[in-house]
Design a protein around this motif. Structure first.
Motif, PDB file in Angstrom:
ATOM      1  N   GLY A 200      63.723 -68.759   1.320  1.00 29.16           N
ATOM      2  CA  GLY A 200      62.565 -67.988   1.731  1.00 29.16           C
ATOM      3  C   GLY A 200      62.360 -67.945   3.230  1.00 29.16           C
ATOM      4  O   GLY A 200      61.879 -66.937   3.761  1.00 29.16           O
ATOM      5  N   GLU A 201      62.725 -69.007   3.945  1.00 31.94           N
ATOM      6  CA  GLU A 201      62.468 -69.046   5.383  1.00 31.94           C
ATOM      7  C   GLU A 201      63.663 -68.610   6.225  1.00 31.94           C
ATOM      8  O   GLU A 201      63.578 -68.620   7.453  1.00 31.94           O
ATOM      9  CB  GLU A 201      62.027 -70.450   5.808  1.00 31.94           C
ATOM     10  N   THR A 202      64.767 -68.215   5.589  1.00 32.76           N
ATOM     11  CA  THR A 202      65.949 -67.821   6.369  1.00 32.76           C
ATOM     12  C   THR A 202      66.404 -66.385   6.132  1.00 32.76           C
ATOM     13  O   THR A 202      66.580 -65.634   7.090  1.00 32.76           O
ATOM     14  CB  THR A 202      67.138 -68.756   6.058  1.00 32.76           C
ATOM     15  N   VAL A 203      66.570 -65.990   4.879  1.00 28.66           N
ATOM     16  CA  VAL A 203      67.254 -64.727   4.584  1.00 28.66           C
ATOM     17  C   VAL A 203      66.448 -63.501   5.012  1.00 28.66           C
ATOM     18  O   VAL A 203      66.902 -62.692   5.834  1.00 28.66           O
ATOM     19  CB  VAL A 203      67.611 -64.639   3.088  1.00 28.66           C
ATOM     20  N   TRP A 204      65.225 -63.343   4.485  1.00 22.78           N
ATOM     21  CA  TRP A 204      64.498 -62.106   4.795  1.00 22.78           C
ATOM     22  C   TRP A 204      64.011 -62.054   6.249  1.00 22.78           C
ATOM     23  O   TRP A 204      64.035 -60.971   6.847  1.00 22.78           O
ATOM     24  CB  TRP A 204      63.350 -61.896   3.792  1.00 22.78           C
ATOM     25  N   PRO A 205      63.594 -63.177   6.880  1.00 27.23           N
ATOM     26  CA  PRO A 205      63.254 -63.077   8.299  1.00 27.23           C
ATOM     27  C   PRO A 205      64.447 -62.650   9.163  1.00 27.23           C
ATOM     28  O   PRO A 205      64.293 -61.905  10.140  1.00 27.23           O
ATOM     29  CB  PRO A 205      62.786 -64.497   8.657  1.00 27.23           C
ATOM     30  N   ALA A 206      65.645 -63.132   8.804  1.00 26.36           N
ATOM     31  CA  ALA A 206      66.846 -62.731   9.542  1.00 26.36           C
ATOM     32  C   ALA A 206      67.070 -61.230   9.430  1.00 26.36           C
ATOM     33  O   ALA A 206      67.401 -60.554  10.423  1.00 26.36           O
ATOM     34  CB  ALA A 206      68.059 -63.495   9.025  1.00 26.36           C
ATOM     35  N   LEU A 207      66.887 -60.670   8.233  1.00 29.22           N
ATOM     36  CA  LEU A 207      67.066 -59.226   8.028  1.00 29.22           C
ATOM     37  C   LEU A 207      66.032 -58.427   8.817  1.00 29.22           C
ATOM     38  O   LEU A 207      66.349 -57.399   9.419  1.00 29.22           O
ATOM     39  CB  LEU A 207      66.962 -58.900   6.540  1.00 29.22           C
ATOM     40  N   VAL A 208      64.783 -58.904   8.827  1.00 28.35           N
ATOM     41  CA  VAL A 208      63.735 -58.223   9.601  1.00 28.35           C
ATOM     42  C   VAL A 208      64.095 -58.227  11.086  1.00 28.35           C
ATOM     43  O   VAL A 208      63.944 -57.213  11.781  1.00 28.35           O
ATOM     44  CB  VAL A 208      62.369 -58.897   9.381  1.00 28.35           C
ATOM     45  N   GLY A 209      64.589 -59.359  11.575  1.00 30.28           N
ATOM     46  CA  GLY A 209      64.965 -59.453  12.983  1.00 30.28           C
ATOM     47  C   GLY A 209      66.072 -58.477  13.348  1.00 30.28           C
ATOM     48  O   GLY A 209      66.034 -57.837  14.409  1.00 30.28           O
ATOM     49  N   VAL A 210      67.051 -58.330  12.472  1.00 29.75           N
ATOM     50  CA  VAL A 210      68.188 -57.443  12.755  1.00 29.75           C
ATOM     51  C   VAL A 210      67.789 -55.977  12.598  1.00 29.75           C
ATOM     52  O   VAL A 210      68.101 -55.136  13.454  1.00 29.75           O
ATOM     53  CB  VAL A 210      69.374 -57.779  11.822  1.00 29.75           C
ATOM     54  N   VAL A 211      67.087 -55.643  11.507  1.00 30.53           N
ATOM     55  CA  VAL A 211      66.794 -54.242  11.190  1.00 30.53           C
ATOM     56  C   VAL A 211      65.652 -53.677  12.026  1.00 30.53           C
ATOM     57  O   VAL A 211      65.725 -52.544  12.523  1.00 30.53           O
ATOM     58  CB  VAL A 211      66.465 -54.099   9.684  1.00 30.53           C
ATOM     59  N   TRP A 212      64.582 -54.446  12.215  1.00 29.10           N
ATOM     60  CA  TRP A 212      63.390 -53.911  12.869  1.00 29.10           C
ATOM     61  C   TRP A 212      63.169 -54.396  14.306  1.00 29.10           C
ATOM     62  O   TRP A 212      62.477 -53.729  15.078  1.00 29.10           O
ATOM     63  CB  TRP A 212      62.150 -54.252  12.049  1.00 29.10           C
ATOM     64  N   LEU A 213      63.711 -55.550  14.663  1.00 30.30           N
ATOM     65  CA  LEU A 213      63.407 -56.098  15.991  1.00 30.30           C
ATOM     66  C   LEU A 213      64.597 -56.096  16.936  1.00 30.30           C
ATOM     67  O   LEU A 213      64.482 -56.558  18.071  1.00 30.30           O
ATOM     68  CB  LEU A 213      62.851 -57.528  15.848  1.00 30.30           C
ATOM     69  N   GLY A 214      65.736 -55.617  16.490  1.00 36.05           N
ATOM     70  CA  GLY A 214      66.874 -55.449  17.383  1.00 36.05           C
ATOM     71  C   GLY A 214      67.669 -56.693  17.687  1.00 36.05           C
ATOM     72  O   GLY A 214      68.407 -56.724  18.681  1.00 36.05           O
ATOM     73  N   ASP A 215      67.567 -57.747  16.869  1.00 42.08           N
ATOM     74  CA  ASP A 215      68.370 -58.949  17.088  1.00 42.08           C
ATOM     75  C   ASP A 215      69.853 -58.619  16.898  1.00 42.08           C
ATOM     76  O   ASP A 215      70.236 -58.002  15.895  1.00 42.08           O
ATOM     77  CB  ASP A 215      67.973 -60.059  16.111  1.00 42.08           C
ATOM     78  N   ARG A 216      70.670 -59.053  17.825  1.00 45.79           N
ATOM     79  CA  ARG A 216      72.095 -58.781  17.752  1.00 45.79           C
ATOM     80  C   ARG A 216      72.887 -60.003  18.229  1.00 45.79           C
ATOM     81  O   ARG A 216      72.406 -60.774  19.069  1.00 45.79           O
ATOM     82  CB  ARG A 216      72.474 -57.578  18.632  1.00 45.79           C
ATOM     83  N   PRO A 217      74.094 -60.174  17.709  1.00 43.33           N
ATOM     84  CA  PRO A 217      74.962 -61.239  18.221  1.00 43.33           C
ATOM     85  C   PRO A 217      75.632 -60.794  19.517  1.00 43.33           C
ATOM     86  O   PRO A 217      75.469 -59.652  19.960  1.00 43.33           O
ATOM     87  CB  PRO A 217      75.997 -61.397  17.094  1.00 43.33           C
ATOM     88  N   ARG A 218      76.384 -61.680  20.124  1.00 47.10           N
ATOM     89  CA  ARG A 218      77.162 -61.298  21.298  1.00 47.10           C
ATOM     90  C   ARG A 218      78.209 -60.265  20.903  1.00 47.10           C
ATOM     91  O   ARG A 218      78.682 -60.241  19.771  1.00 47.10           O
ATOM     92  CB  ARG A 218      77.833 -62.530  21.908  1.00 47.10           C
ATOM     93  N   GLU A 219      78.556 -59.444  21.839  1.00 55.09           N
ATOM     94  CA  GLU A 219      79.479 -58.336  21.557  1.00 55.09           C
ATOM     95  C   GLU A 219      80.802 -58.865  20.999  1.00 55.09           C
ATOM     96  O   GLU A 219      81.428 -59.757  21.567  1.00 55.09           O
ATOM     97  CB  GLU A 219      79.743 -57.534  22.834  1.00 55.09           C
ATOM     98  N   GLY A 220      81.190 -58.309  19.863  1.00 55.75           N
ATOM     99  CA  GLY A 220      82.452 -58.683  19.240  1.00 55.75           C
ATOM    100  C   GLY A 220      82.396 -59.942  18.402  1.00 55.75           C
ATOM    101  O   GLY A 220      83.411 -60.332  17.809  1.00 55.75           O
ATOM    102  N   LEU A 221      81.210 -60.590  18.313  1.00 53.71           N
ATOM    103  CA  LEU A 221      81.111 -61.856  17.581  1.00 53.71           C
ATOM    104  C   LEU A 221      80.176 -61.763  16.375  1.00 53.71           C
ATOM    105  O   LEU A 221      79.672 -62.779  15.900  1.00 53.71           O
ATOM    106  CB  LEU A 221      80.640 -62.977  18.511  1.00 53.71           C
ATOM    107  N   ALA A 222      79.971 -60.550  15.872  1.00 48.92           N
ATOM    108  CA  ALA A 222      79.105 -60.389  14.709  1.00 48.92           C
ATOM    109  C   ALA A 222      79.648 -61.172  13.512  1.00 48.92           C
ATOM    110  O   ALA A 222      78.889 -61.794  12.758  1.00 48.92           O
ATOM    111  CB  ALA A 222      78.969 -58.910  14.354  1.00 48.92           C
TER     112      ALA A 222
END
Length: 274
Positions: free
Chosen positions: A226-248
């Motif tokens: 509950g505290e990891t999966v959906w917050p991570a998705l919100v960060g990526v989809v709505w808040l623009g969280d991204r890994p370093r280039e080429g390291l996804a």
């Protein structure tokens, strides 16, 4: 990441103290609701629970600092790693014995966090829409509602639902922190502020009940998810969280490995007194 790991150390140690206090405060005539304020009030009178709350407060400050600098998915995985801290602390303090498999799980968590540390970029620059903020407030209210009825579920599913609801509440806190600019009067009109307060309070109440009732492994597994999966998705989809280039690929692998290792250590969500 250093702050996120520091928060994990605080939360992991606090869970040892709080779980012991919750068990000591339990009574046979406990309410059928997962939102058991009476249990919380009895537990909070004990020094172990108060010490745990103090560590939680320090961990929360470190968590806020981390969420201001690294993506939510990295912070969430680091917080899940608090179970590894709990497992290691339980060994010398409570006489808990870790099997080779569990020591391997601790190593897996560390490896996953190392991968995340190498792959994580800076936090996203998304500010979040009003709909997202109102949605968080609605989710926080739903967490409280689910907790109110979860205590009446069969024992097999009760602990999992309570843990998942508590984890969702903590997830609301993680996302809300990113949607609050500063502690100023203008934030009084920000729904994310009230989502943070309601979600955090509901999560604490439900977690206390989850520690006292049912399967510890199921409750903690739900908490981690509950505290990891959906917050991570919100960060990526709505808040623009991204890994370093080429390291996804490395970020995704590290996240999955860290969470899987934490799930393998679920029984340490509530260590018992020897």
């Amino acid at each position: 990441m250093v702050c996120a790991l520091g928060a994990a150390v605080c939360f992991g140690t606090a869970s040892v103290l709080q779980a012991m206090a919750a068990r000591a405060a339990a009574r046979p005539e406990a309410t059928g609701s997962g939102v058991d304020t009476a249990l919380f009030l009895r537990a909070v009178r004990q020094w172990r629970y108060l010490a745990g709350l103090g560590l939680d407060a320090v961990g929360f400050v470190l968590q806020i600092i981390a969420l201001r600098h690294v993506p939510i998915y990295a912070v969430g995985a680091a917080l899940a790693a608090s179970l590894a801290v709990t497992a290691v602390v339980s060994a010398p303090l409570l006489g808990a014995r870790l099997s080779r498999l569990e020591w391997s799980a601790v190593a897996v968590v560390c490896a996953g966090l190392l991968m995340l540390g190498l792959a994580s970029g800076e936090e996203g620059d998304g500010e979040g829409t009003l709909a997202l903020k109102l949605g968080l407030l609605a989710v926080a209210g739903l967490v409280l509602l689910v907790g109110a009825v979860a205590g009446r579920l069969p024992e097999g599913s009760r602990a999992l639902v309570l843990g998942l609801a508590a984890g969702t509440g903590f997830g609301v806190v993680e996302v809300s922190v990113r949607l609050i600019d500063s502690l100023s009067l203008r934030e009084l009109g920000n729904p994310a502020l009230y989502a943070l307060l309601l979600g955090g309070a509901a999560a604490f109440l439900l977690l206390t009940s989850a520690l006292e009732r049912g399967s510890v492994t199921a409750a903690t597994a739900g908490l981690v998810l509950g505290e990891t999966v959906w917050p991570a998705l919100v960060g990526v989809v709505w808040l623009g969280d991204r890994p370093r280039e080429g390291l996804a690929w490395l970020a995704v692998t590290g996240f999955a490995v860290a969470v899987a290792g934490a799930l393998a250590l679920s029984r340490f969500g509530e260590p018992k007194e020897p």
